[in-house]
Structures are given as structure tokens and as C-alpha cells.
Write an enzyme that holds these catalytic residues in place. Structure first.
Site, PDB file in Angstrom:
ATOM      1  N   HIS A  39      44.485 110.159 -78.675  1.00 52.52           N
ATOM      2  CA  HIS A  39      43.852 110.417 -77.392  1.00 52.52           C
ATOM      3  C   HIS A  39      43.310 111.845 -77.331  1.00 52.52           C
ATOM      4  CE1 HIS A  39      46.926 107.251 -76.296  1.00 52.52           C
ATOM      5  NE2 HIS A  39      45.817 106.702 -75.827  1.00 52.52           N
ATOM      6  N   SER A 192      50.471 104.377 -79.178  1.00 48.09           N
ATOM      7  CA  SER A 192      51.574 104.594 -78.245  1.00 48.09           C
ATOM      8  C   SER A 192      52.756 103.699 -78.571  1.00 48.09           C
ATOM      9  CB  SER A 192      51.098 104.334 -76.810  1.00 48.09           C
ATOM     10  OG  SER A 192      50.046 105.217 -76.471  1.00 48.09           O
ATOM     11  N   ARG A 193      52.515 102.573 -79.238  1.00 51.84           N
ATOM     12  CA  ARG A 193      53.604 101.647 -79.569  1.00 51.84           C
ATOM     13  C   ARG A 193      54.370 102.064 -80.812  1.00 51.84           C
ATOM     14  NH1 ARG A 193      49.669  97.801 -77.270  1.00 51.84           N
ATOM     15  NH2 ARG A 193      50.682  96.689 -75.542  1.00 51.84           N
TER      16      ARG A 193
END
Length: 289
Positions: A39, A192-193
Site C-alpha cells: 500500500h 494483509s492476509r
């Protein structure tokens, strides 16, 4: 309200529009939070394109429409304070973090964007309705933020293709900018996982990026060689439960024939433990030798 790192955080459209006035170049980076270096790379790319005088908003919203009934919506990480800090450090001007009541004030929307045939393939086949939910929230956020540019990562290649198609087909006045996949030093694509993975599971997950690298190395020998090389790496890792491994066209995401030459996407989706991961590589496939 104002985030602790010094950039404002808006939770509703009225506050967003007060903090994000028109009249200067504007860009958006859409996220579901739990921000990481992938990000941050998107935010930095947007900042560079805009220059110092543009306005860059990062959206943080875990969209329930894109999760299936047995997926990880309830446990998806929600780390807004850390997200605001990372967004500020990477160059954002503000964060828009709406709740469900702001995004869907009348409950589950009766009218949604339908992703069509492309949205029913691969990720769409594994996660029915997923891309309808993605495009619906992307459309709403584009309307709310009204950017000149919207930045999306290439790791979600099918999502990127669908967002581009929606923008084209529905005449959204925005440029979609793609940014390269960000990887950890060991090759694992940032997600994110990834925080769900145990150390042993992470070691198994590295087979995904190794398979993509093997497929890319085989591209000069043709499409069949790409598939065989990637498949061999994945088959050798018992911790991988493969959902799909495909070599597809970059626009339609349909399997390319063995005599295909030119651009293609080698895409993998797999479960490692209880975590589902996706990754891809864009290749230039040459004629079989």
C-alpha cells in the site's frame, strides 16, 4: 477528526468533501486497511504523480459485499491508527475511513455493479459474487472521492482488469494507474492476509512465488513449458492446496492456447493452512522451441 500522525481522518462524506476540495489534481488509493509496504508503494507512486500541490486520499474500508459467508470478514485485521500513520508517512493528505452506515445507509444495496463474464472466472468462480461487491464499492468510492487518478496494485490482476473495464464501460472520468507487486525479500507478495500464516505456512507459501519465477523463466520455450514449470514447483510443496494455476490472456483471463505468443498472465490461487493467497506474473510468451 484528525489522526494522531497529523493528517485528517474523515468518517463521512460531508467531512471528506470539506477536507478534500476540488480545484487541484486529486488521487485515491483504495484499501481495506491493515496497510503494508505494498500500500505504501501505491501511496508514494500517487504522491509522485500528483506533486506537492495535489490532494491524495487513502480510503480504509473493509467492504462486506466482497466477502463470502465462509470467508474472513469478521477477523479481517482492522488497524486504523497504524494505517493512518503509514498513510501519512508515505505521503497521503488524508484518510477516508467510513463505516457501514455511511457506505450502505439503507442496508445491503439492492442495486450493484455486475462484473459480467470476466467477473465469473478464476477468482469469481472460486468466490461467487466477489467482484460484484468489489466493483460496487469501487464505484461508490470513486463517486465520493472524485479523483483524477486511482491507483491499484498488479497483484490483484483480475480485479485491476475489471476496474479498468468498469471505468471504460461506464465512463468514469478517472485514470486507473497500475503499480507493480511489492514482495518481501523472500519473494512472498505483500498481503494483509500474510499475518495469518504461521512460520511453517509461510515457508510453504513461498512455493507460489517460486512457481511464478519458474514459469517466467520458461516463457521463451512456449506456453506449455510455462504451465509445466509452474506446476512442477507447486506439486512439490505438500503444504499448498492449489485452487488454480492458469496461463491466461491479460484482458479476458481465458486460458491461452499452447501456441500462444505475446503477453499473458500466469496466475495462482492457493490455500496455505486456512489462508487463501493469490499472486501472478505478467509474461511475454515466445513460440515453443
Amino acid at each position: 477528526m484528525t489522526g494522531k500522525p497529523g493528517i485528517p481522518v474523515a468518517h463521512d462524506a460531508k467531512e471528506l468533501h470539506r477536507l478534500y476540495p476540488p480545484g487541484v489534481p486529486r488521487a485515491v488509493v483504495m484499501t481495506m486497511g491493515a496497510l503494508h509496504e505494498g500500500h505504501a508503494a501505491n501511496i508514494r507512486a500517487a504522491r509522485e504523480l500528483l506533486g506537492p500541490d495535489g490532494r491524495l486520499v487513502v480510503t480504509v474500508y473493509v467492504n462486506p459485499l466482497q466477502f463470502g459467508p465462509d470467508e474472513d470478514y469478521a477477523r479481517y485485521p482492522r488497524t486504523l491508527e497504524a494505517d493512518v500513520a503509514l498513510a501519512a508517512e508515505a505521503g497521503a493528505d488524508l484518510v477516508f475511513a467510513p463505516g457501514d452506515a455511511e457506505m450502505y445507509p439503507h442496508g445491503t444495496p439492492g442495486v450493484r455493479v455486475v462484473a459480467g463474464e470476466l467477473g465469473e472466472r478464476l477468482e469469481g468462480a472460486s468466490r461467487p459474487g466477489h467482484f460484484d461487491g468489489v466493483l460496487t464499492v469501487v464505484a461508490k468510492l470513486l463517486h465520493l472521492t472524485r479523483p483524477d487518478h486511482a491507483f491499484f496494485g498488479e497483484k490483484d490482476a483480475q480485479q485491476l482488469a475489471l476496474v479498468r473495464r468498469m471505468v471504460r464501460d461506464l465512463d468514469f472520468p478517472v485514470e486507473i494507474v497500475a503499480t507493480p507487486t511489492v514482495r518481501d525479500p523472500d519473494g512472498l507478495a505483500r498481503s494483509s492476509r500474510n499475518r495469518y500464516l504461521s512460520p511453517a505456512e509461510r515457508a510453504s507459501a513461498l512455493a507460489i512465488s517460486r512457481a511464478l519465477a519458474a514459469g517466467a523463466a520458461a516463457a521463451p520455450r512456449g506456453a506449455a513449458a510455462v504451465r509445466a514449470a509452474a506446476r512442477e514447483v507447486l506439486a512439490a510443496e505438500p503444504g499448498i492446496q492449489l485452487d488454480y494455476m492458469v496461463l491466461v490472456g491479460p484482458l479476458d483471463f481465458l486460458d491461452v492456447p499452447d501456441d500462444h505468443t505475446g503477453e499473458a498472465v500466469l496466475a495462482v490461487a492457493a490455500r496455505v493452512g486456512t489462508t487463501r493467497l493469490i499472486d501472478n506474473a505478467r509474461l511475454i510468451v515466445e513460440a515453443a522451441r
